[in-house]
Design a protein around this motif. Structure first.
Motif, PDB file in Angstrom:
ATOM      1  N   ILE A 167       0.842  -1.200   0.000  1.00 45.66           N
ATOM      2  CA  ILE A 167       0.000   0.000   0.000  1.00 45.66           C
ATOM      3  C   ILE A 167       0.876   1.248   0.000  1.00 45.66           C
ATOM      4  N   LEU A 168       0.653   2.089  -0.974  1.00 42.57           N
ATOM      5  CA  LEU A 168       1.301   3.392  -1.025  1.00 42.57           C
ATOM      6  C   LEU A 168       0.379   4.392  -0.349  1.00 42.57           C
ATOM      7  N   GLU A 169       0.857   4.997   0.750  1.00 45.74           N
ATOM      8  CA  GLU A 169       0.066   5.973   1.501  1.00 45.74           C
ATOM      9  C   GLU A 169       0.612   7.365   1.226  1.00 45.74           C
ATOM     10  N   LEU A 170      -0.251   8.269   0.767  1.00 47.37           N
ATOM     11  CA  LEU A 170       0.118   9.665   0.545  1.00 47.37           C
ATOM     12  C   LEU A 170      -0.771  10.556   1.391  1.00 47.37           C
ATOM     13  N   GLU A 171      -0.173  11.538   2.037  1.00 48.27           N
ATOM     14  CA  GLU A 171      -0.959  12.516   2.787  1.00 48.27           C
ATOM     15  C   GLU A 171      -0.454  13.903   2.423  1.00 48.27           C
ATOM     16  N   PHE A 172      -1.389  14.781   2.084  1.00 48.02           N
ATOM     17  CA  PHE A 172      -0.991  16.123   1.682  1.00 48.02           C
ATOM     18  C   PHE A 172      -2.128  17.090   1.959  1.00 48.02           C
ATOM     19  N   GLU A 173      -1.773  18.364   1.987  1.00 43.65           N
ATOM     20  CA  GLU A 173      -2.738  19.439   2.138  1.00 43.65           C
ATOM     21  C   GLU A 173      -2.877  20.136   0.804  1.00 43.65           C
ATOM     22  N   ILE A 174      -4.113  20.342   0.364  1.00 37.72           N
ATOM     23  CA  ILE A 174      -4.346  20.963  -0.929  1.00 37.72           C
ATOM     24  C   ILE A 174      -5.192  22.214  -0.742  1.00 37.72           C
ATOM     25  N   ASN A 175      -4.693  23.328  -1.249  1.00 36.09           N
ATOM     26  CA  ASN A 175      -5.410  24.601  -1.198  1.00 36.09           C
ATOM     27  C   ASN A 175      -5.723  25.040  -2.629  1.00 36.09           C
ATOM     28  N   ARG A 176      -6.990  24.961  -3.003  1.00 34.69           N
ATOM     29  CA  ARG A 176      -7.391  25.370  -4.349  1.00 34.69           C
ATOM     30  C   ARG A 176      -7.393  26.887  -4.439  1.00 34.69           C
ATOM     31  N   LEU A 177      -6.928  27.424  -5.573  1.00 32.57           N
ATOM     32  CA  LEU A 177      -6.752  28.866  -5.731  1.00 32.57           C
ATOM     33  C   LEU A 177      -7.676  29.416  -6.815  1.00 32.57           C
ATOM     34  N   PRO A 178      -8.253  30.599  -6.593  1.00 32.54           N
ATOM     35  CA  PRO A 178      -8.965  31.283  -7.680  1.00 32.54           C
ATOM     36  C   PRO A 178      -8.000  31.612  -8.807  1.00 32.54           C
ATOM     37  N   GLU A 179      -8.492  31.640 -10.019  1.00 37.19           N
ATOM     38  CA  GLU A 179      -7.632  31.868 -11.171  1.00 37.19           C
ATOM     39  C   GLU A 179      -6.906  33.209 -11.066  1.00 37.19           C
ATOM     40  N   GLU A 180      -7.566  34.228 -10.560  1.00 37.51           N
ATOM     41  CA  GLU A 180      -6.921  35.541 -10.441  1.00 37.51           C
ATOM     42  C   GLU A 180      -5.706  35.466  -9.509  1.00 37.51           C
ATOM     43  N   THR A 181      -5.864  34.764  -8.390  1.00 37.17           N
ATOM     44  CA  THR A 181      -4.745  34.617  -7.450  1.00 37.17           C
ATOM     45  C   THR A 181      -3.631  33.786  -8.065  1.00 37.17           C
ATOM     46  N   ALA A 182      -4.003  32.672  -8.724  1.00 40.48           N
ATOM     47  CA  ALA A 182      -3.002  31.793  -9.321  1.00 40.48           C
ATOM     48  C   ALA A 182      -2.210  32.518 -10.410  1.00 40.48           C
ATOM     49  N   SER A 183      -2.887  33.310 -11.221  1.00 39.57           N
ATOM     50  CA  SER A 183      -2.200  34.039 -12.296  1.00 39.57           C
ATOM     51  C   SER A 183      -1.211  35.044 -11.723  1.00 39.57           C
ATOM     52  N   ALA A 184      -1.608  35.775 -10.693  1.00 39.62           N
ATOM     53  CA  ALA A 184      -0.720  36.760 -10.081  1.00 39.62           C
ATOM     54  C   ALA A 184       0.505  36.084  -9.476  1.00 39.62           C
ATOM     55  N   LEU A 185       0.296  34.944  -8.776  1.00 44.30           N
ATOM     56  CA  LEU A 185       1.422  34.234  -8.175  1.00 44.30           C
ATOM     57  C   LEU A 185       2.348  33.680  -9.253  1.00 44.30           C
ATOM     58  N   ASP A 186       1.794  33.154 -10.336  1.00 42.61           N
ATOM     59  CA  ASP A 186       2.605  32.609 -11.425  1.00 42.61           C
ATOM     60  C   ASP A 186       3.449  33.699 -12.073  1.00 42.61           C
ATOM     61  N   ALA A 187       2.832  34.879 -12.297  1.00 42.55           N
ATOM     62  CA  ALA A 187       3.575  35.988 -12.901  1.00 42.55           C
ATOM     63  C   ALA A 187       4.698  36.442 -11.984  1.00 42.55           C
ATOM     64  N   ASN A 188       4.447  36.489 -10.704  1.00 40.20           N
ATOM     65  CA  ASN A 188       5.467  36.910  -9.746  1.00 40.20           C
ATOM     66  C   ASN A 188       6.641  35.935  -9.726  1.00 40.20           C
ATOM     67  N   LEU A 189       6.328  34.634  -9.763  1.00 40.23           N
ATOM     68  CA  LEU A 189       7.394  33.629  -9.754  1.00 40.23           C
ATOM     69  C   LEU A 189       8.239  33.718 -11.026  1.00 40.23           C
ATOM     70  N   LYS A 190       7.598  33.955 -12.149  1.00 39.65           N
ATOM     71  CA  LYS A 190       8.344  34.053 -13.405  1.00 39.65           C
ATOM     72  C   LYS A 190       9.255  35.274 -13.402  1.00 39.65           C
ATOM     73  N   ARG A 191       8.786  36.393 -12.836  1.00 41.39           N
ATOM     74  CA  ARG A 191       9.624  37.592 -12.777  1.00 41.39           C
ATOM     75  C   ARG A 191      10.857  37.345 -11.925  1.00 41.39           C
ATOM     76  N   ARG A 192      10.683  36.565 -10.860  1.00 42.56           N
ATOM     77  CA  ARG A 192      11.799  36.342  -9.926  1.00 42.56           C
ATOM     78  C   ARG A 192      12.686  35.178 -10.360  1.00 42.56           C
ATOM     79  N   HIS A 193      12.246  34.421 -11.393  1.00 43.15           N
ATOM     80  CA  HIS A 193      13.008  33.253 -11.855  1.00 43.15           C
ATOM     81  C   HIS A 193      13.319  32.318 -10.681  1.00 43.15           C
ATOM     82  N   TRP A 194      12.304  32.071  -9.908  1.00 41.12           N
ATOM     83  CA  TRP A 194      12.491  31.189  -8.732  1.00 41.12           C
ATOM     84  C   TRP A 194      12.131  29.762  -9.151  1.00 41.12           C
TER      85      TRP A 194
END
Length: 736
Positions: free
Chosen positions: A708-735
């Motif tokens: 048995i493979l057991e996985l446990e994780f926390e998932i936080n679903r994001l609104p598209e507006e928030t996800a887009s802003a975070l993605d743009a910020n990460l791309k600017r910082r090249h992180w």
């Protein structure tokens, strides 16, 4: 494995005890730190005994090995009782955060029997004594205690806990082998969490009837057989708790459709057994919330009243659902007169009933405040309220109650709040007992509940205003009852308001506003419709600002810490043990949207042909746990946990119990941005995609079919507006 209570252990076990039967003078030593303890095994006249301190273990019928064990936790508990004084068990419970440690060592386990009338002439038989959860209090009160348990390791733990008692004998072995040699003159025969296992070891067509008859014959005339057992129709099982022994929802309610060796009973079911065995003199008591950690014991002569059963979140052994509000349901069955059908547990007593008709335990406190409150009824029907110290440390606290009553009468009776009379008596041990008159009536708390039930806000406000008028008199006097809560005020048939409990009185001035706020605050903390009560109008009426309310709440926290001695209360143990209570609406909505798609790689990559949908084995809030069975030849598993942008925090991954290294990129990969530093044991990923996935590679692990493979994780679903802003910020910082 679901933890089993002590009751099973006089029939099943698992650890080996080795002795040489030819060596009649064999000595067995126990190395017990910080204790002057030795154990000797002697075979005299064919009877082998072992002495641990002053406690005798009779091994005449011990089969040579323990056929039941709870695993390594028994060794853990053995080490605790070897090295830690009983007064420090609570500290160990809080440090270990373990349900079995809590279950076996909590002093609150003793409540189920500590109220029974006993003295040094009393002779007790305890069947299924286990690790001694209740043996100590029996030995303290009774003249002699005979225990029976199959497990030698558990009996050893029991003996070590009671090593200073010279009135305890523990028979180790199968009850059916030991029982014929036991006398038939016991004042009490106790089956605490034992009777439900009857069919596991009585090889007859009527095991429960036969088990009942076997035990009854050891009760002397005028004595009592006492059975503590769960009610399979108990309210908590309808409301979302799992069946205690099988860890399954509704197993008892469905009458155990999958079989098994455990059976609990309804009241009518127990009564049928009694009638079959010819028992007509019996009495039912109702431990609340249940018999394991009873706060209160009710009886048919003092049943619970509406509003009293509000402490229902006691799922210490596992997570539970919240299918409905148990307080509201309890209030309904109480009003309908059918509470005994839904009590979570029963304490059944054959033989004459004691005078005690109600017992409330307040020993989940600092020692100097720990007491018990009984209501007794004599043959003439006269009732009294008695408050006992739980030990010498609380003697002063109890003795002060009578003095407080006199002071409070001087303050409140002029305003129409009459104070229950109290006198101090002395018990045989010299400790004080506060004796109060028993008053009939309805509590202010219940009257206020009725107003909420009927939507009568004006009636609620009028009762509260009258309450204020009565408690505001003589505010200049340096005496205050800090616990002037609505449940401590009784309105009798003549309309007189009576203060029936004033244990928490202080010889200082406390503002009327503070007392009123605390009463409202404690009232609103109850379950049911009380939570819907809006506090703002009352705060405005009392002139209490939000800042002042915060000060009052801080004072209440300090007060509670002082009362409990900074120990974790029973109510808070559920949180300490990590047990969750999941509202059904939340559960189903989360499961519905949390179905995941699983892809399998058999060496040719992932494809829809090798995929399926899987419901999580656990969902609460944003946490998700998956249990994925591996198939033959699988090289990797990919989980698609959502169909939207999200942040995933990995908590753990294991293969058949072995933790996987989540920092190893050859084991864990995702199609998102890693937000934590490289090498972090618990990585966090951000996905700006409608197809996020978690990829676990198994080449290094050599996973086999059936694992048995057991996985446990926390998932936080994001609104598209928030996800887009975070993605743009990460791309600017090249992180990356």
């Amino acid at each position: 494995m679901k933890h089993k209570p002590d009751g099973l252990c006089f029939i099943l076990g698992f650890v080996t005890f080795v002795t040489n039967p030819m060596d009649r003078s064999q000595e067995i030593a126990y190395a017990i730190p910080r204790r002057d303890l030795s154990a000797k095994a002697l075979r005299l006249g064919g009877n082998m005994t072992e002495q641990i301190g002053k406690v005798t273990l009779d091994l005449s019928h011990y089969p040579g090995e323990d056929f039941y064990c709870d695993g390594t936790v028994e060794d853990e508990i053995l080490e605790i009782v070897k090295s830690v004084p009983a007064g420090e068990y609570q500290k160990q419970i809080e440090e270990k955060k373990s349900w079995p440690v809590f279950y076996h060592l909590s002093p609150q386990r003793e409540n189920i029997v500590s109220w029974l009338p006993m003295d040094k002439s009393t002779k007790v038989l305890e069947v299924g004594s286990g690790m001694g959860a209740v043996t100590g209090v029996l030995a303290e009160k009774a003249g002699s205690v005979t225990c029976v348990d199959l497990s030698k390791k558990r009996s050893t733990i029991n003996a070590i806990r009671n090593q200073e008692r010279d009135n305890v004998t523990i028979h180790v072995g199968n009850f059916t082998d030991i029982e014929p040699e036991l006398p038939c003159d016991y004042d009490y025969v106790l089956l605490i969490g034992v009777f439900e296992y009857g069919q596991s070891y009585i090889p007859t067509k009527t095991p429960f009837e036969d088990f009942l008859k076997i035990n009854l014959k050891h009760v002397k005339p005028g004595g009592n057989l006492v059975i503590a057992i769960e009610n399979k129709m108990g309210m908590k099982y309808w409301a979302g708790c799992q069946e205690d022994h099988l860890a399954k929802f509704f197993a008892g309610i469905e009458d155990y459709p999958e079989g098994g060796g455990v059976r609990t009973f309804t009241r009518k079911g127990l009564e049928r057994l009694l009638h079959t065995c010819g028992v007509s003199d019996y009495h039912f008591y109702y431990p609340y919330p249940d018999y394991k950690f009873a706060d209160v014991i009710y009886s048919d002569r003092r049943l619970p009243r509406p509003g009293e059963l509000s402490r229902n979140l006691r799922n210490f052994d596992g997570d539970r659902l919240l299918l409905f509000d148990e307080k509201n349901a309890f209030d309904m069955v109480i009003r309908e007169g059918i509470f005994p059908m839904y009590s979570n547990s029963y304490l059944l007593m054959t033989g004459p009933a004691p005078e005690t008709v109600y017992s409330k335990f307040s020993n989940d406190r600092a020692d100097i405040y720990a007491i018990r409150t009984d209501i007794t009824e004599d043959a003439a029907g006269r009732k009294r309220v008695l408050k006992y110290p739980d030990g010498p440390a609380a003697a002063e606290h109890v003795e002060n109650i009578a003095r407080f009553g006199k002071l409070l009468r001087e303050r409140y009776e002029e305003g129409g709040l009459y104070v229950n009379r109290c006198e101090i008596e002395r018990g045989p041990d010299g400790l004080p007992c506060a004796c109060l008159e028993y008053l009939e009536g309805i509590t202010l708390e219940e009257l206020l509940d009725n107003c909420l039930e009927e939507g009568d806000q004006a009636g609620f406000d009028a009762l509260f205003e009258e309450y204020l008028q009565k408690i505001r008199v003589h505010q200049e006097m340096p005496v205050s009852d800090y616990d002037l809560v609505f449940g401590n005020i009784l309105i009798d048939a003549q309309g007189r308001w009576n203060l029936i409990d004033y244990e928490w009185t202080f010889e200082e001035r406390v503002d009327m506003e503070a007392l009123a706020y605390r009463s409202l605050y404690c009232y609103q903390m109850g379950d049911g419709r009380r939570k819907e009560l809006a506090m703002e109008p009352f705060l405005k009426r009392l002139g209490i600002s939000e800042k002042k309310a915060q000060e009052y709440r801080a004072r209440e926290r300090r007060f509670q810490k002082a009362v409990t001695g900074n120990r974790v209360s029973i109510s808070d143990m559920r949180v300490l043990l990590g047990r969750r209570a999941v509202p059904w609406q939340s559960f189903f909505s989360q499961v519905e949207r949390s179905v995941v798609e699983v892809f399998e790689d058999f060496g040719h990559g992932y494809s829809p042909e090798h995929s399926y949908h899987l419901y999580p084995s656990f969902v609460v809030s944003d946490m998700m746990r998956l249990s994925i069975p591996l198939k033959e030849g699988v090289r990797g598993v990919r989980v698609d946990p959502a169909e939207c942008s999200c942040i995933i925090r990995m908590k753990s991954a294991s293969l058949s119990g072995k933790e996987l290294d989540l920092a190893d990129k050859a084991v864990l990969a995702m199609n998102g941005w890693e937000l934590t530093g490289k090498g972090e044991r618990m990585p966090v990923f951000f996905f700006h995609t409608g197809d996020p996935n978690i990829n676990i590679r198994l080449e290094k692990e050599n996973g086999e079919a059936g694992e048995i493979l057991e996985l446990e994780f926390e998932i936080n679903r994001l609104p598209e507006e928030t996800a887009s802003a975070l993605d743009a910020n990460l791309k600017r910082r090249h992180w990356f």
